[in-house]
Design a protein around this motif. Structure first.
Motif, PDB file in Angstrom:
ATOM      1  N   THR A 152     -18.108  33.808  -6.505  1.00  0.00           N
ATOM      2  CA  THR A 152     -19.457  33.312  -6.239  1.00  0.00           C
ATOM      3  C   THR A 152     -19.807  33.345  -4.754  1.00  0.00           C
ATOM      4  O   THR A 152     -20.976  33.439  -4.403  1.00  0.00           O
ATOM      5  N   THR A 153     -18.786  33.285  -3.881  1.00  0.00           N
ATOM      6  CA  THR A 153     -19.052  33.329  -2.437  1.00  0.00           C
ATOM      7  C   THR A 153     -18.198  34.398  -1.773  1.00  0.00           C
ATOM      8  O   THR A 153     -17.124  34.765  -2.283  1.00  0.00           O
ATOM      9  N   LYS A 154     -18.660  34.862  -0.624  1.00  0.00           N
ATOM     10  CA  LYS A 154     -17.900  35.845   0.142  1.00  0.00           C
ATOM     11  C   LYS A 154     -16.591  35.232   0.634  1.00  0.00           C
ATOM     12  O   LYS A 154     -15.548  35.887   0.647  1.00  0.00           O
ATOM     13  N   ALA A 155     -16.629  33.943   1.007  1.00  0.00           N
ATOM     14  CA  ALA A 155     -15.418  33.270   1.481  1.00  0.00           C
ATOM     15  C   ALA A 155     -14.346  33.235   0.394  1.00  0.00           C
ATOM     16  O   ALA A 155     -13.161  33.464   0.662  1.00  0.00           O
ATOM     17  N   ALA A 156     -14.749  32.980  -0.847  1.00  0.00           N
ATOM     18  CA  ALA A 156     -13.791  32.976  -1.959  1.00  0.00           C
ATOM     19  C   ALA A 156     -13.218  34.372  -2.170  1.00  0.00           C
ATOM     20  O   ALA A 156     -12.023  34.529  -2.456  1.00  0.00           O
ATOM     21  N   CYS A 157     -14.047  35.379  -2.014  1.00  0.00           N
ATOM     22  CA  CYS A 157     -13.600  36.767  -2.131  1.00  0.00           C
ATOM     23  C   CYS A 157     -12.565  37.079  -1.038  1.00  0.00           C
ATOM     24  O   CYS A 157     -11.532  37.691  -1.306  1.00  0.00           O
ATOM     25  N   GLU A 158     -12.824  36.631   0.174  1.00  0.00           N
ATOM     26  CA  GLU A 158     -11.887  36.845   1.283  1.00  0.00           C
ATOM     27  C   GLU A 158     -10.571  36.114   1.033  1.00  0.00           C
ATOM     28  O   GLU A 158      -9.499  36.625   1.367  1.00  0.00           O
ATOM     29  N   ASN A 159     -10.642  34.921   0.428  1.00  0.00           N
ATOM     30  CA  ASN A 159      -9.418  34.205   0.059  1.00  0.00           C
ATOM     31  C   ASN A 159      -8.624  34.996  -0.974  1.00  0.00           C
ATOM     32  O   ASN A 159      -7.390  35.008  -0.943  1.00  0.00           O
ATOM     33  N   GLY A 160      -9.336  35.651  -1.901  1.00  0.00           N
ATOM     34  CA  GLY A 160      -8.683  36.502  -2.891  1.00  0.00           C
ATOM     35  C   GLY A 160      -7.925  37.644  -2.228  1.00  0.00           C
ATOM     36  O   GLY A 160      -6.805  37.974  -2.628  1.00  0.00           O
ATOM     37  N   ILE A 161      -8.512  38.235  -1.200  1.00  0.00           N
ATOM     38  CA  ILE A 161      -7.853  39.314  -0.453  1.00  0.00           C
ATOM     39  C   ILE A 161      -6.567  38.799   0.181  1.00  0.00           C
ATOM     40  O   ILE A 161      -5.517  39.445   0.108  1.00  0.00           O
ATOM     41  N   GLU A 162      -6.632  37.619   0.799  1.00  0.00           N
ATOM     42  CA  GLU A 162      -5.427  37.045   1.421  1.00  0.00           C
ATOM     43  C   GLU A 162      -4.356  36.771   0.382  1.00  0.00           C
ATOM     44  O   GLU A 162      -3.162  36.962   0.632  1.00  0.00           O
ATOM     45  N   SER A 163      -4.771  36.354  -0.798  1.00  0.00           N
ATOM     46  CA  SER A 163      -3.833  36.103  -1.894  1.00  0.00           C
ATOM     47  C   SER A 163      -3.151  37.399  -2.337  1.00  0.00           C
ATOM     48  O   SER A 163      -1.948  37.418  -2.613  1.00  0.00           O
ATOM     49  N   VAL A 164      -3.911  38.498  -2.373  1.00  0.00           N
ATOM     50  CA  VAL A 164      -3.315  39.798  -2.707  1.00  0.00           C
ATOM     51  C   VAL A 164      -2.308  40.199  -1.637  1.00  0.00           C
ATOM     52  O   VAL A 164      -1.200  40.651  -1.958  1.00  0.00           O
ATOM     53  N   ARG A 165      -2.660  40.031  -0.372  1.00  0.00           N
ATOM     54  CA  ARG A 165      -1.734  40.382   0.714  1.00  0.00           C
ATOM     55  C   ARG A 165      -0.383  39.689   0.509  1.00  0.00           C
ATOM     56  O   ARG A 165       0.669  40.298   0.646  1.00  0.00           O
ATOM     57  N   LYS A 166      -0.439  38.389   0.198  1.00  0.00           N
ATOM     58  CA  LYS A 166       0.771  37.580   0.063  1.00  0.00           C
ATOM     59  C   LYS A 166       1.506  37.881  -1.244  1.00  0.00           C
ATOM     60  O   LYS A 166       2.704  38.157  -1.236  1.00  0.00           O
ATOM     61  N   ASN A 167       0.812  37.826  -2.353  1.00  0.00           N
ATOM     62  CA  ASN A 167       1.468  37.931  -3.664  1.00  0.00           C
ATOM     63  C   ASN A 167       1.933  39.339  -4.004  1.00  0.00           C
ATOM     64  O   ASN A 167       2.836  39.507  -4.819  1.00  0.00           O
TER      65      ASN A 167
END
Length: 110
Positions: free
Chosen positions: A33-48
Motif C-alpha cells: 500500500t505504501t512505497k515505504a512498505a515496498c522498500e522494506n520488502g526489498i530489504e527483507s529480500v536482501r536479508k532472507n
C-alpha cells in the motif's frame, strides 16, 4: 549486477521486481500500500535470500517448478516465474541469492 525495480500497479499499490544483470525478472513481490512498505520488502529480500531455508521449492498444478521466498515470520515476500525444470528453478534461486544483496534500486513509477 542485478536491480530492484519499484513500480506502481493500476490499483495504486507498489510492487518490486528483482532483475538479473541480463534484465530478466527473477523475483516478483506482492502489492504494497505504501512505497515505504515496498522498500522494506526489498530489504527483507536482501536479508532472507542469503538463507537457503527461506526458499520454498514448489510445483504448480501443471507440474512446473517455481519458488517462493519467505521472511522469518513465514510471510511470502517474493515469488518466481514458472520454470521448465527443477534445475532451472535451482538456477533461479542461486541468481536471487547472488543478485539481491548488492542490487541497485530503480523506480519506474510513471
Amino acid at each position: 549486477m542485478g536491480s530492484f525495480v519499484i513500480s506502481k500497479r493500476k490499483n495504486g499499490e507498489f510492487q518490486f521486481a528483482l532483475k538479473a544483470g541480463n534484465g530478466q525478472v527473477i523475483l516478483s513481490s506482492e502489492g504494497y500500500t505504501t512505497k515505504a512498505a515496498c522498500e522494506n520488502g526489498i530489504e527483507s529480500v536482501r536479508k532472507n535470500s542469503q538463507d537457503d531455508k527461506r526458499f520454498d521449492r514448489l510445483e504448480s498444478k501443471n507440474g512446473k517448478p517455481y519458488f517462493n521466498l519467505k521472511a522469518t515470520n513465514g510471510q511470502i515476500i517474493g515469488n518466481s516465474e514458472m520454470y521448465e525444470s527443477v534445475a532451472a528453478r535451482e538456477n533461479g534461486i542461486a541468481s536471487v541469492a547472488k543478485n539481491a544483496p548488492d542490487a541497485t534500486v530503480k523506480e519506474e513509477l510513471e
